[in-house]
Design an enzyme around this catalytic site. Structure first.
Site, PDB file in Angstrom:
ATOM      1  N   ASN A   1      20.079  83.494  61.459  1.00  0.00           N
ATOM      2  CA  ASN A   1      20.964  83.754  62.593  1.00  0.00           C
ATOM      3  C   ASN A   1      22.306  83.009  62.532  1.00  0.00           C
ATOM      4  O   ASN A   1      23.245  83.376  63.216  1.00  0.00           O
ATOM      5  CB  ASN A   1      20.215  83.411  63.883  1.00  0.00           C
TER       6      ASN A   1
ATOM      7  N   TYR B   1      34.590  89.205  58.768  1.00  0.00           N
ATOM      8  CA  TYR B   1      33.373  89.187  59.599  1.00  0.00           C
ATOM      9  C   TYR B   1      32.554  90.484  59.463  1.00  0.00           C
ATOM     10  O   TYR B   1      31.382  90.440  59.067  1.00  0.00           O
ATOM     11  CB  TYR B   1      33.751  88.884  61.053  1.00  0.00           C
TER      12      TYR B   1
ATOM     13  N   LYS C   1      28.699  91.441  57.759  1.00  0.00           N
ATOM     14  CA  LYS C   1      27.600  92.054  58.519  1.00  0.00           C
ATOM     15  C   LYS C   1      27.164  93.386  57.887  1.00  0.00           C
ATOM     16  O   LYS C   1      25.980  93.725  57.913  1.00  0.00           O
ATOM     17  CB  LYS C   1      28.000  92.219  59.985  1.00  0.00           C
TER      18      LYS C   1
HETATM   19  P1  NAD Z   1      27.368  80.480  68.376  1.00  0.00           P
HETATM   20  O1  NAD Z   1      28.691  80.083  67.844  1.00  0.00           O
HETATM   21  O2  NAD Z   1      27.011  80.140  69.784  1.00  0.00           O
HETATM   22  O3  NAD Z   1      26.195  79.942  67.436  1.00  0.00           O
HETATM   23  C1  NAD Z   1      26.322  79.948  66.044  1.00  0.00           C
HETATM   24  C2  NAD Z   1      25.202  79.156  65.429  1.00  0.00           C
HETATM   25  O4  NAD Z   1      25.394  79.146  64.005  1.00  0.00           O
HETATM   26  C3  NAD Z   1      25.178  77.705  65.897  1.00  0.00           C
HETATM   27  O5  NAD Z   1      23.843  77.281  66.090  1.00  0.00           O
HETATM   28  C4  NAD Z   1      25.791  76.942  64.717  1.00  0.00           C
HETATM   29  O6  NAD Z   1      25.288  75.629  64.564  1.00  0.00           O
HETATM   30  C5  NAD Z   1      25.337  77.810  63.536  1.00  0.00           C
HETATM   31  N1  NAD Z   1      26.215  77.603  62.385  1.00  0.00           N
HETATM   32  C6  NAD Z   1      27.545  77.869  62.304  1.00  0.00           C
HETATM   33  N2  NAD Z   1      28.003  77.459  61.098  1.00  0.00           N
HETATM   34  C7  NAD Z   1      26.943  76.943  60.420  1.00  0.00           C
HETATM   35  C8  NAD Z   1      26.763  76.358  59.144  1.00  0.00           C
HETATM   36  N3  NAD Z   1      27.787  76.191  58.312  1.00  0.00           N
HETATM   37  N4  NAD Z   1      25.534  75.929  58.785  1.00  0.00           N
HETATM   38  C9  NAD Z   1      24.491  76.064  59.613  1.00  0.00           C
HETATM   39  N5  NAD Z   1      24.585  76.608  60.856  1.00  0.00           N
HETATM   40  C10 NAD Z   1      25.801  77.034  61.237  1.00  0.00           C
HETATM   41  O7  NAD Z   1      27.320  82.047  68.150  1.00  0.00           O
HETATM   42  P2  NAD Z   1      26.281  83.194  68.549  1.00  0.00           P
HETATM   43  O8  NAD Z   1      27.056  84.199  69.312  1.00  0.00           O
HETATM   44  O9  NAD Z   1      25.035  82.646  69.121  1.00  0.00           O
HETATM   45  O10 NAD Z   1      26.018  83.813  67.098  1.00  0.00           O
HETATM   46  C11 NAD Z   1      24.756  83.843  66.472  1.00  0.00           C
HETATM   47  C12 NAD Z   1      24.750  85.024  65.514  1.00  0.00           C
HETATM   48  O11 NAD Z   1      24.935  86.226  66.247  1.00  0.00           O
HETATM   49  C13 NAD Z   1      25.849  84.992  64.457  1.00  0.00           C
HETATM   50  O12 NAD Z   1      25.314  85.428  63.219  1.00  0.00           O
HETATM   51  C14 NAD Z   1      26.847  86.003  64.978  1.00  0.00           C
HETATM   52  O13 NAD Z   1      27.621  86.578  63.943  1.00  0.00           O
HETATM   53  C15 NAD Z   1      25.937  87.015  65.620  1.00  0.00           C
HETATM   54  N6  NAD Z   1      26.563  87.875  66.625  1.00  0.00           N
HETATM   55  C16 NAD Z   1      27.036  87.392  67.789  1.00  0.00           C
HETATM   56  C17 NAD Z   1      27.598  88.264  68.713  1.00  0.00           C
HETATM   57  C18 NAD Z   1      28.134  87.804  70.035  1.00  0.00           C
HETATM   58  O14 NAD Z   1      28.750  88.611  70.738  1.00  0.00           O
HETATM   59  N7  NAD Z   1      27.915  86.561  70.437  1.00  0.00           N
HETATM   60  C19 NAD Z   1      27.679  89.637  68.438  1.00  0.00           C
HETATM   61  C20 NAD Z   1      27.169  90.094  67.231  1.00  0.00           C
HETATM   62  C21 NAD Z   1      26.607  89.220  66.330  1.00  0.00           C
END
Ligand code: NAD
Length: 245
Positions: free
Chosen positions: A88, A153, A157
């Site tokens: 994730n 990005y 994906k």
């Molecule tokens: P967030 O920024 O709240 O959390 C991101 C997480 O990734 C955190 O726990 C962070 O510690 C971890 N992370 C970042 N860089 C890292 C690294 N170098 N090593 C280890 N861990 C790392 O974001 P989120 O929205 O919870 O995103 C989680 C996933 O969901 C991501 O893959 C993101 O692309 C995907 N996503 C999010 C959304 C959205 O709208 N929030 C939409 C589609 C996909």
């Protein structure tokens, strides 16, 4: 639904990942929370005092196969198996192609894609030996149509979807199911960083009439990890309220 199973959730310290961690704990699993720094992992662990005997933290460099293998072995040592891997962790980007540096492009490939390869490989080796398991990766709604800036990005994906379809076919014979969840706009720190007018425009176009909550995504993660999805592999499950932007 997951009693006795052990899950690793990368990027489990906040946002969608933390919601997955809580959902898995509530459903009986042991969980290893992955994060980028020990402090954030420790902070996440302290938020879950009721589950102290079923959680641990890890923070390997997700692009370093030796570090990941070592930490995954520690999880197996502590809980006895690794049944579920949730890939994730991720970062986003809005940088214009005119300003994108190769360094920034490489960084997003590393964190969003290479990490999925490294962690899936390490988990699959353990799962094969155990007789099976489940790998689920967080894709995105932008893996359908791309997005109008930050091309790195959606590139990652789309590739996560490709890895998902391919690994599902390769690992089926080892009883390892491989799926992805593709969230739409979901209320986390990642989305809080969007300009307000962009957030409002994107939210207004969601047919189900609201942005997603981290728990909406965690529910999909629960289903795919559970025995209810026993015959489901190679699927990218879109959880986005039918958004198309
Ligand atoms: P967030 O920024 O709240 O959390 C991101 C997480 O990734 C955190 O726990 C962070 O510690 C971890 N992370 C970042 N860089 C890292 C690294 N170098 N090593 C280890 N861990 C790392 O974001 P989120 O929205 O919870 O995103 C989680 C996933 O969901 C991501 O893959 C993101 O692309 C995907 N996503 C999010 C959304 C959205 O709208 N929030 C939409 C589609 C996909």
């Amino acid at each position: 639904m997951l009693k006795g199973k052990t899950a690793i959730v990368t990027g489990g310290t906040r946002g969608i990942g933390f919601a997955i961690v809580k959902k898995y704990l509530e459903n009986g699993a042991n969980v290893a929370i992955g994060g980028s720094r020990q402090e954030t992992v420790d902070a996440a662990l302290t938020k879950l005092p009721d589950y102290a005997d079923r959680i641990m933290g890890i923070c390997p460099d997700l692009c370093n196969p030796e570090a990941v293998a070592r930490d995954f072995a520690a999880v197996k040592e502590r809980f006895g198996s690794i049944d579920i891997l949730a890939n994730n962790a991720g970062i986003s980007s809005r940088t214009s192609i005119y300003d994108y540096t190769l360094e920034e492009f490489s960084k997003i490939l590393d964190i969003n894609l290479k990490s999925v390869f490294v962690c899936s490989q390490a988990a699959a080796r353990i799962m094969k030996e155990q007789g099976g398991g489940v790998i689920i990766s967080t894709s995105s709604m932008v893996s359908k149509y791309g997005q109008p800036s930050g091309c790195g990005y959606p590139t990652t994906k789309f590739a996560v979807n490709g890895l998902t379809h391919s690994l599902a076919r390769e690992l089926a014979k080892d009883h390892i199911r491989v799926n992805a969840v593709a969230p739409g706009v979901t209320r986390t720190d990642m989305v809080a960083a969007l300009p307000k007018e962009m957030f409002e425009r994107v939210s207004a176009g969601i047919p189900l009439g609201r942005v997603g909550e981290p728990s909406d995504i965690a529910n999909a993660y629960l289903y795919l990890a559970s025995d209810l999805a026993d015959y489901v592999t190679g699927v990218v499950l879109h959880v986005d309220g039918a958004a198309m932007t």
